[in-house]
Design a protein around this motif. Structure first.
Motif, PDB file in Angstrom:
ATOM      1  N   ASP A 192       0.825  -1.213   0.000  1.00  0.00           N
ATOM      2  CA  ASP A 192       0.000   0.000   0.000  1.00  0.00           C
ATOM      3  C   ASP A 192       0.860   1.265   0.000  1.00  0.00           C
ATOM      4  OD1 ASP A 192      -2.303  -1.463  -0.098  1.00  0.00           O
ATOM      5  OD2 ASP A 192      -2.789  -1.268   2.018  1.00  0.00           O
ATOM      6  N   HIS A 193       1.442   1.548  -1.145  1.00  0.00           N
ATOM      7  CA  HIS A 193       2.170   2.801  -1.359  1.00  0.00           C
ATOM      8  C   HIS A 193       1.945   3.215  -2.801  1.00  0.00           C
ATOM      9  CE1 HIS A 193       5.051  -0.501  -2.274  1.00  0.00           C
ATOM     10  NE2 HIS A 193       5.411   0.280  -3.292  1.00  0.00           N
ATOM     11  N   ALA A 194       2.272   4.460  -3.115  1.00  0.00           N
ATOM     12  CA  ALA A 194       1.929   4.985  -4.434  1.00  0.00           C
ATOM     13  C   ALA A 194       2.878   6.097  -4.841  1.00  0.00           C
ATOM     14  CB  ALA A 194       0.491   5.506  -4.434  1.00  0.00           C
ATOM     15  N   VAL A 195       2.880   6.387  -6.141  1.00  0.00           N
ATOM     16  CA  VAL A 195       3.583   7.533  -6.703  1.00  0.00           C
ATOM     17  C   VAL A 195       2.500   8.521  -7.151  1.00  0.00           C
ATOM     18  CG1 VAL A 195       5.328   8.299  -8.345  1.00  0.00           C
ATOM     19  CG2 VAL A 195       5.310   5.911  -7.565  1.00  0.00           C
ATOM     20  N   MET A 196       2.617   9.798  -6.753  1.00  0.00           N
ATOM     21  CA  MET A 196       1.546  10.753  -7.027  1.00  0.00           C
ATOM     22  C   MET A 196       2.087  12.052  -7.607  1.00  0.00           C
ATOM     23  SD  MET A 196      -1.208  10.379  -3.946  1.00  0.00           S
ATOM     24  CE  MET A 196      -0.308  11.364  -2.750  1.00  0.00           C
ATOM     25  N   VAL A 197       1.359  12.572  -8.579  1.00  0.00           N
ATOM     26  CA  VAL A 197       1.665  13.867  -9.185  1.00  0.00           C
ATOM     27  C   VAL A 197       0.345  14.589  -9.429  1.00  0.00           C
ATOM     28  CG1 VAL A 197       2.530  15.031 -11.265  1.00  0.00           C
ATOM     29  CG2 VAL A 197       3.829  13.143 -10.271  1.00  0.00           C
ATOM     30  N   ALA A 198       0.345  15.909  -9.260  1.00  0.00           N
ATOM     31  CA  ALA A 198      -0.813  16.727  -9.632  1.00  0.00           C
ATOM     32  C   ALA A 198      -0.315  17.977 -10.328  1.00  0.00           C
ATOM     33  CB  ALA A 198      -1.644  17.099  -8.414  1.00  0.00           C
ATOM     34  N   GLU A 199      -1.121  18.493 -11.229  1.00  0.00           N
ATOM     35  CA  GLU A 199      -0.817  19.725 -11.949  1.00  0.00           C
ATOM     36  C   GLU A 199      -1.848  20.784 -11.568  1.00  0.00           C
ATOM     37  OE1 GLU A 199      -0.041  21.281 -16.544  1.00  0.00           O
ATOM     38  OE2 GLU A 199      -1.263  19.478 -16.190  1.00  0.00           O
ATOM     39  N   THR A 200      -1.368  21.992 -11.282  1.00  0.00           N
ATOM     40  CA  THR A 200      -2.269  23.101 -10.991  1.00  0.00           C
ATOM     41  C   THR A 200      -2.014  24.249 -11.963  1.00  0.00           C
ATOM     42  OG1 THR A 200      -0.811  24.232  -9.394  1.00  0.00           O
ATOM     43  CG2 THR A 200      -2.267  22.495  -8.526  1.00  0.00           C
ATOM     44  N   VAL A 201      -3.086  24.939 -12.307  1.00  0.00           N
ATOM     45  CA  VAL A 201      -3.014  26.145 -13.128  1.00  0.00           C
ATOM     46  C   VAL A 201      -3.858  27.208 -12.440  1.00  0.00           C
ATOM     47  CG1 VAL A 201      -3.550  27.205 -15.353  1.00  0.00           C
ATOM     48  CG2 VAL A 201      -2.660  24.862 -15.277  1.00  0.00           C
ATOM     49  N   GLY A 202      -3.242  28.348 -12.140  1.00  0.00           N
ATOM     50  CA  GLY A 202      -3.960  29.397 -11.436  1.00  0.00           C
ATOM     51  C   GLY A 202      -4.464  28.972 -10.071  1.00  0.00           C
ATOM     52  N   GLY A 203      -3.766  28.046  -9.452  1.00  0.00           N
ATOM     53  CA  GLY A 203      -4.148  27.590  -8.119  1.00  0.00           C
ATOM     54  C   GLY A 203      -5.237  26.536  -8.102  1.00  0.00           C
ATOM     55  N   GLU A 204      -5.661  26.026  -9.266  1.00  0.00           N
ATOM     56  CA  GLU A 204      -6.688  24.997  -9.355  1.00  0.00           C
ATOM     57  C   GLU A 204      -6.079  23.715  -9.914  1.00  0.00           C
ATOM     58  OE1 GLU A 204      -9.782  25.242  -8.279  1.00  0.00           O
ATOM     59  OE2 GLU A 204      -9.550  27.352  -7.687  1.00  0.00           O
ATOM     60  N   ALA A 205      -6.432  22.592  -9.317  1.00  0.00           N
ATOM     61  CA  ALA A 205      -5.944  21.309  -9.832  1.00  0.00           C
ATOM     62  C   ALA A 205      -6.604  21.017 -11.172  1.00  0.00           C
ATOM     63  CB  ALA A 205      -6.255  20.197  -8.842  1.00  0.00           C
ATOM     64  N   VAL A 206      -5.805  20.684 -12.175  1.00  0.00           N
ATOM     65  CA  VAL A 206      -6.347  20.405 -13.506  1.00  0.00           C
ATOM     66  C   VAL A 206      -6.081  18.977 -13.971  1.00  0.00           C
ATOM     67  CG1 VAL A 206      -6.281  22.818 -14.231  1.00  0.00           C
ATOM     68  CG2 VAL A 206      -4.279  21.354 -14.641  1.00  0.00           C
ATOM     69  N   ARG A 207      -5.017  18.365 -13.462  1.00  0.00           N
ATOM     70  CA  ARG A 207      -4.750  16.958 -13.775  1.00  0.00           C
ATOM     71  C   ARG A 207      -4.129  16.298 -12.547  1.00  0.00           C
ATOM     72  NH1 ARG A 207      -1.507  16.241 -19.335  1.00  0.00           N
ATOM     73  NH2 ARG A 207      -0.152  17.868 -18.442  1.00  0.00           N
ATOM     74  N   ALA A 208      -4.374  14.990 -12.414  1.00  0.00           N
ATOM     75  CA  ALA A 208      -3.824  14.261 -11.269  1.00  0.00           C
ATOM     76  C   ALA A 208      -3.560  12.822 -11.666  1.00  0.00           C
ATOM     77  CB  ALA A 208      -4.791  14.311 -10.092  1.00  0.00           C
ATOM     78  N   TRP A 209      -2.498  12.271 -11.071  1.00  0.00           N
ATOM     79  CA  TRP A 209      -2.087  10.905 -11.377  1.00  0.00           C
ATOM     80  C   TRP A 209      -1.701  10.193 -10.076  1.00  0.00           C
ATOM     81  CZ3 TRP A 209      -0.458  15.321 -13.719  1.00  0.00           C
ATOM     82  CH2 TRP A 209      -0.703  15.469 -15.099  1.00  0.00           C
ATOM     83  N   ILE A 210      -2.159   8.966  -9.930  1.00  0.00           N
ATOM     84  CA  ILE A 210      -1.726   8.094  -8.843  1.00  0.00           C
ATOM     85  C   ILE A 210      -1.382   6.742  -9.461  1.00  0.00           C
ATOM     86  CG2 ILE A 210      -2.394   6.845  -6.748  1.00  0.00           C
ATOM     87  CD1 ILE A 210      -4.216   9.166  -6.023  1.00  0.00           C
ATOM     88  N   TRP A 211      -0.173   6.264  -9.191  1.00  0.00           N
ATOM     89  CA  TRP A 211       0.244   4.937  -9.642  1.00  0.00           C
ATOM     90  C   TRP A 211       0.604   4.113  -8.425  1.00  0.00           C
ATOM     91  CZ3 TRP A 211      -0.281   1.296 -12.861  1.00  0.00           C
ATOM     92  CH2 TRP A 211       0.661   0.265 -12.999  1.00  0.00           C
ATOM     93  N   GLN A 212      -0.056   2.958  -8.287  1.00  0.00           N
ATOM     94  CA  GLN A 212       0.202   2.023  -7.192  1.00  0.00           C
ATOM     95  C   GLN A 212       1.027   0.867  -7.769  1.00  0.00           C
ATOM     96  OE1 GLN A 212      -3.729   0.938  -5.855  1.00  0.00           O
ATOM     97  NE2 GLN A 212      -4.173   2.984  -5.053  1.00  0.00           N
ATOM     98  N   PRO A 213       2.348   0.945  -7.671  1.00  0.00           N
ATOM     99  CA  PRO A 213       3.187   0.000  -8.425  1.00  0.00           C
ATOM    100  C   PRO A 213       3.003  -1.456  -8.048  1.00  0.00           C
ATOM    101  CG  PRO A 213       4.528   1.366  -6.952  1.00  0.00           C
ATOM    102  CD  PRO A 213       3.164   1.958  -6.967  1.00  0.00           C
ATOM    103  N   GLN A 214       2.813  -1.755  -6.775  1.00  0.00           N
ATOM    104  CA  GLN A 214       2.676  -3.156  -6.383  1.00  0.00           C
ATOM    105  C   GLN A 214       1.283  -3.711  -6.656  1.00  0.00           C
ATOM    106  OE1 GLN A 214       5.189  -5.184  -5.557  1.00  0.00           O
ATOM    107  NE2 GLN A 214       6.471  -3.416  -6.011  1.00  0.00           N
ATOM    108  N   HIS A 215       0.286  -2.835  -6.745  1.00  0.00           N
ATOM    109  CA  HIS A 215      -1.059  -3.270  -7.125  1.00  0.00           C
ATOM    110  C   HIS A 215      -1.274  -3.170  -8.634  1.00  0.00           C
ATOM    111  CE1 HIS A 215      -2.175  -3.587  -2.954  1.00  0.00           C
ATOM    112  NE2 HIS A 215      -1.953  -2.297  -2.727  1.00  0.00           N
ATOM    113  N   GLU A 216      -0.325  -2.511  -9.322  1.00  0.00           N
ATOM    114  CA  GLU A 216      -0.404  -2.289 -10.766  1.00  0.00           C
ATOM    115  C   GLU A 216      -1.727  -1.630 -11.150  1.00  0.00           C
ATOM    116  OE1 GLU A 216       0.534  -6.007 -12.706  1.00  0.00           O
ATOM    117  OE2 GLU A 216       2.682  -5.691 -12.401  1.00  0.00           O
ATOM    118  N   LEU A 217      -2.052  -0.573 -10.402  1.00  0.00           N
ATOM    119  CA  LEU A 217      -3.268   0.198 -10.644  1.00  0.00           C
ATOM    120  C   LEU A 217      -2.916   1.663 -10.821  1.00  0.00           C
ATOM    121  CD1 LEU A 217      -5.650  -1.341  -7.938  1.00  0.00           C
ATOM    122  CD2 LEU A 217      -5.677  -1.784 -10.402  1.00  0.00           C
TER     123      LEU A 217
END
Length: 287
Positions: free
Chosen positions: A103-128
């Protein structure tokens, strides 16, 4: 970078520097930033690789990485006012990773003008993988393909969400909710305690990169958080919002990626659930 390219980046980085160390960390690869706050060589190396790729594509963006911030706290101020920014959590759930939990993950989010516009979560051991784009929904990537996610209804007489954290005319701590909500919390002192009318609180999965997808998929109705670093919550806030849920503060305001020190957070599967939990928490003796 296209949205799928960023998810591919997280997968590649995990394969290169995170997965080879899973359940194989040497003592010299585990460090403490502060007593009890662990970081590994996998965290640091993954953040360097992800940050370099993002800056190569977006040289004017501010990249707020958890480990870079640990060495340069002024980075938070630059992120808070940036027109274009990314948050990076290279190994969310480092203690789980160190102790051999999947139960661990790699996470990234993108913001423009202070608002979240894209988000990514990858759980490598669950392959999700979990990806959200503002206005484009929340999607799960697994071996069977890509599937759009919506938060399942959870005991709500009115399952609609209007995107506002304002109160409603419903009476009582639960508002229009007909059944006790299932809650989890990162505050260990609250485990086993219950808000009025709700089920006793249980521990989260101890990784926001696991918690938010579990919430979106209906394995809890709400989660109470204390700490609120952007790299922990900006990705999940967009995943939740695009699936019909809401992340708000315990003070009753919708969470903003630029709010770097909110008083506490309530992640809920619906607007109605958020309002109910917020009222019940205010009326409780939890503190």
């Amino acid at each position: 970078m296209q949205t799928d390219e960023v998810l591919g980046l997280l997968k590649d980085v995990a394969d290169e520097v995170i997965n080879p160390r899973f359940r194989a960390l040497a003592d010299g690869e585990i460090h403490e930033k502060r007593p009890g706050d662990l970081v590994t060589d996998a965290d640091r190396e993954a953040e360097v690789l992800i940050t370099a790729a993002l800056l190569a594509a977006y040289p004017d963006a501010v990249v707020l990485g958890e480990e870079t911030f640990a060495g340069d706290p002024s980075l938070m101020g630059r992120y808070a006012v940036a027109e274009h920014a990314f948050t990076v959590d290279p190994v969310d759930g480092t203690k789980n990773f160190v102790h051999g939990s999947k139960d661990h993950a790699v996470m990234v989010a993108e913001t423009v003008g202070g608002e979240a516009v894209r988000a990514w979560i990858w759980q490598p051991q669950h392959e999700l993988g979990y990806v959200a784009e503002r206005g484009g929904g929340t999607w799960r990537h697994d071996a069977a393909g890509t599937h759009r996610l919506e938060v399942p209804a959870a005991g709500s007489a009115d399952g609609s969400a209007d995107g506002s954290a304002e109160g409603s005319g419903d009476d009582g701590p639960r508002g229009g909710l007909s059944d006790g909500l299932r809650g989890r919390t990162s505050r260990r002192a609250w485990i086993g305690r219950a808000l009025e009318g709700f089920e006793p609180l249980t521990l989260t999965w101890v990784s926001c990169g696991i918690d938010y997808p579990k919430l979106v998929e209906g394995e809890a109705d709400y989660v109470l958080y204390g700490s609120a670093a952007p790299w922990d919550h900006v990705p999940g806030s967009l995943l939740l919002a695009e699936a019909g849920g809401l992340l708000g503060t315990t003070a009753g305001e919708v969470y903003s990626p630029r709010d770097t020190a909110p008083p506490g957070l309530i992640a809920a599967g619906s607007e109605a659930a958020y309002r109910a939990v917020c009222r019940a928490l205010a009326a409780s003796d939890l503190g």
